[in-house]
Design an enzyme around this catalytic site. Structure first.
Site, mmCIF file in Angstrom:
data_model
loop_
_atom_site.group_PDB
_atom_site.id
_atom_site.type_symbol
_atom_site.label_atom_id
_atom_site.label_comp_id
_atom_site.label_asym_id
_atom_site.label_seq_id
_atom_site.Cartn_x
_atom_site.Cartn_y
_atom_site.Cartn_z
ATOM 1 N N GLY A 1 0.832 -1.188 0.000
ATOM 2 C CA GLY A 1 0.000 0.000 0.000
ATOM 3 C C GLY A 1 0.868 1.240 0.000
ATOM 4 O O GLY A 1 0.726 2.119 0.850
ATOM 5 N N GLU B 1 0.761 -1.207 -4.867
ATOM 6 C CA GLU B 1 -0.378 -0.290 -4.762
ATOM 7 C C GLU B 1 -1.499 -0.798 -5.660
ATOM 8 O O GLU B 1 -1.257 -1.199 -6.799
ATOM 9 C CB GLU B 1 0.050 1.117 -5.166
ATOM 10 C CG GLU B 1 -1.056 2.139 -5.222
ATOM 11 C CD GLU B 1 -1.803 2.314 -3.912
ATOM 12 O OE1 GLU B 1 -3.053 2.259 -3.940
ATOM 13 O OE2 GLU B 1 -1.150 2.485 -2.872
ATOM 14 N N ASN C 1 -2.886 -6.496 -5.803
ATOM 15 C CA ASN C 1 -3.742 -6.659 -4.633
ATOM 16 C C ASN C 1 -3.053 -7.660 -3.714
ATOM 17 O O ASN C 1 -3.135 -8.872 -3.917
ATOM 18 C CB ASN C 1 -5.117 -7.177 -5.057
ATOM 19 C CG ASN C 1 -6.088 -7.274 -3.892
ATOM 20 O OD1 ASN C 1 -5.689 -7.266 -2.734
ATOM 21 N ND2 ASN C 1 -7.375 -7.381 -4.202
ATOM 22 N N THR C 2 -2.343 -7.169 -2.718
ATOM 23 C CA THR C 2 -1.551 -8.056 -1.871
ATOM 24 C C THR C 2 -2.426 -8.959 -1.001
ATOM 25 O O THR C 2 -1.968 -10.009 -0.552
ATOM 26 C CB THR C 2 -0.612 -7.242 -0.963
ATOM 27 O OG1 THR C 2 -1.369 -6.301 -0.214
ATOM 28 C CG2 THR C 2 0.406 -6.493 -1.791
ATOM 29 N N CYS D 1 2.287 0.833 6.183
ATOM 30 C CA CYS D 1 2.277 2.204 6.704
ATOM 31 C C CYS D 1 0.911 2.872 6.519
ATOM 32 O O CYS D 1 0.420 2.984 5.395
ATOM 33 C CB CYS D 1 3.346 3.035 5.994
ATOM 34 S SG CYS D 1 5.008 2.381 6.184
ATOM 35 N N ASP E 1 -5.580 1.587 5.645
ATOM 36 C CA ASP E 1 -6.977 1.981 5.863
ATOM 37 C C ASP E 1 -7.472 1.333 7.150
ATOM 38 O O ASP E 1 -7.433 0.107 7.296
ATOM 39 C CB ASP E 1 -7.810 1.498 4.666
ATOM 40 C CG ASP E 1 -9.230 2.059 4.678
ATOM 41 O OD1 ASP E 1 -9.717 2.419 5.766
ATOM 42 O OD2 ASP E 1 -9.845 2.123 3.606
ATOM 43 N N GLU F 1 1.145 10.130 4.297
ATOM 44 C CA GLU F 1 0.247 10.137 5.451
ATOM 45 C C GLU F 1 0.986 10.575 6.706
ATOM 46 O O GLU F 1 0.443 11.292 7.548
ATOM 47 C CB GLU F 1 -0.363 8.743 5.654
ATOM 48 C CG GLU F 1 -1.435 8.385 4.648
ATOM 49 C CD GLU F 1 -2.649 9.302 4.743
ATOM 50 O OE1 GLU F 1 -3.021 9.694 5.867
ATOM 51 O OE2 GLU F 1 -3.207 9.645 3.697
#
EC number: 2.1.1.33
Length: 289
Positions: free
Chosen positions: A103, A126, A161-162, A181, A184, A261
């Site tokens: 991500g 990602e 899509n891990t 990190c 969501d 973030e």
């Protein structure tokens, strides 16, 4: 009078201009707008290899491709027809990818880790299309800005899509570091199954990590921090790293300061909760018996 371009056309034209090899301008986020989150259970029409051995990393890390691989040599008795029927083998790299930034967002951590670990291949993962494209263009521009060095040649990004396909890309014991990190938080209880840390997913992280490898987690949400600590503590393949060792790890400071973030939390004077977990050695069969 020429028709006025809409926002989508402007974004597409801007990205097309950045495809040029000589472009050194860093991409601007406003041309890569996309929703903040994507449903990991949706069908995103992703492309992934059936197994790690069939993954071709050469386009992501061209500087590490092994030239003249003896495995690619044709058999002396092969005809052209025989060669055309053979499955295409992926090009080999001189080393494996060892660090995964799950991500990765706009790539702040992936980019910052590259010069910190110049001899290690680092991959950002990602799921969002435009965001992945932004990181790809960012890496390309940084490489173009440093043509006479190896800087950023060891960084790559992949749309994936891990939650579904992590073992398709990495073989058993391949990774030495995984970064998770500011994932969501999925606050609603019915959404907890979408959290990137869970009993099932932790087993997959354990599979692709080598013994002694470290999973790095950081969030500004206390509840999510507790969730991640609880699930890793409960997993027999991991142990929590001491705070003393955690603070001595240079990757921790980079993780705190270089992600988008993380910078946002800093601007808002928020808290950052960090926890590291070490992959343990698997018990031997004799020990189990």
């Amino acid at each position: 009078m020429a028709p006025t371009k809409n926002k989508r056309q402007k974004r597409e034209d801007y990205r097309a201009a950045l495809r040029e090899e000589s472009v050194t301008e860093l991409p601007r986020k406003k041309f890569y707008r996309q929703r903040a989150h994507a449903n990991p259970f949706s069908d995103h029409h992703l492309i992934y290899p059936p197994s790690p051995d069939q993954m071709d990393w050469s386009s992501l890390y061209p500087d590490y491709v092994v030239e003249g691989d003896p495995m690619e040599q044709n058999e002396p008795s092969e005809t052209a027809a025989d060669q055309s029927l053979r499955p295409v083998k992926p090009k080999r790299l001189s080393k494996d990818v060892e660090v995964a930034d799950i991500g990765c967002g706009f790539g702040g951590l992936t980019i910052a880790l590259a010069p910190l670990m110049p001899d290690t291949l680092i991959l950002g993962l990602e799921i969002r299309v435009s965001v992945t494209q932004f990181v790809e263009d960012r890496i390309k521009a940084l490489r173009a800005q440093n043509p006479d060095t190896k800087l950023y040649r060891n960084a790559g990004v992949l749309r994936a899509n891990t939650m579904k396909f992590l073992p398709n890309f990495f073989k058993k014991g391949q990774l030495s570091k995984i970064f998770i990190c500011f994932p969501d938080p999925h606050f609603k209880a019915r959404k907890h199954k979408q959290r990137i840390v869970s009993t099932t997913l932790n087993s997959e992280y354990a599979f692709v990590m080598k013994p002694g490898g470290i999973v790095y987690t950081i969030t500004d949400v206390p509840d999510l921090h507790g969730w991640m600590v609880q699930h890793f503590d409960a997993h027999l393949s991991f142990e929590r790293v001491s705070e003393e060792e955690q603070e001595a790890d240079p990757c921790v400071e980079v993780m705190r300061t270089e992600t988008e973030e993380g910078k946002k939390v800093e601007r808002n004077n928020g808290q950052k909760f960090v926890a590291l977990f070490r992959r343990l050695e698997d018990p031997s069969y004799d020990a189990v018996v």
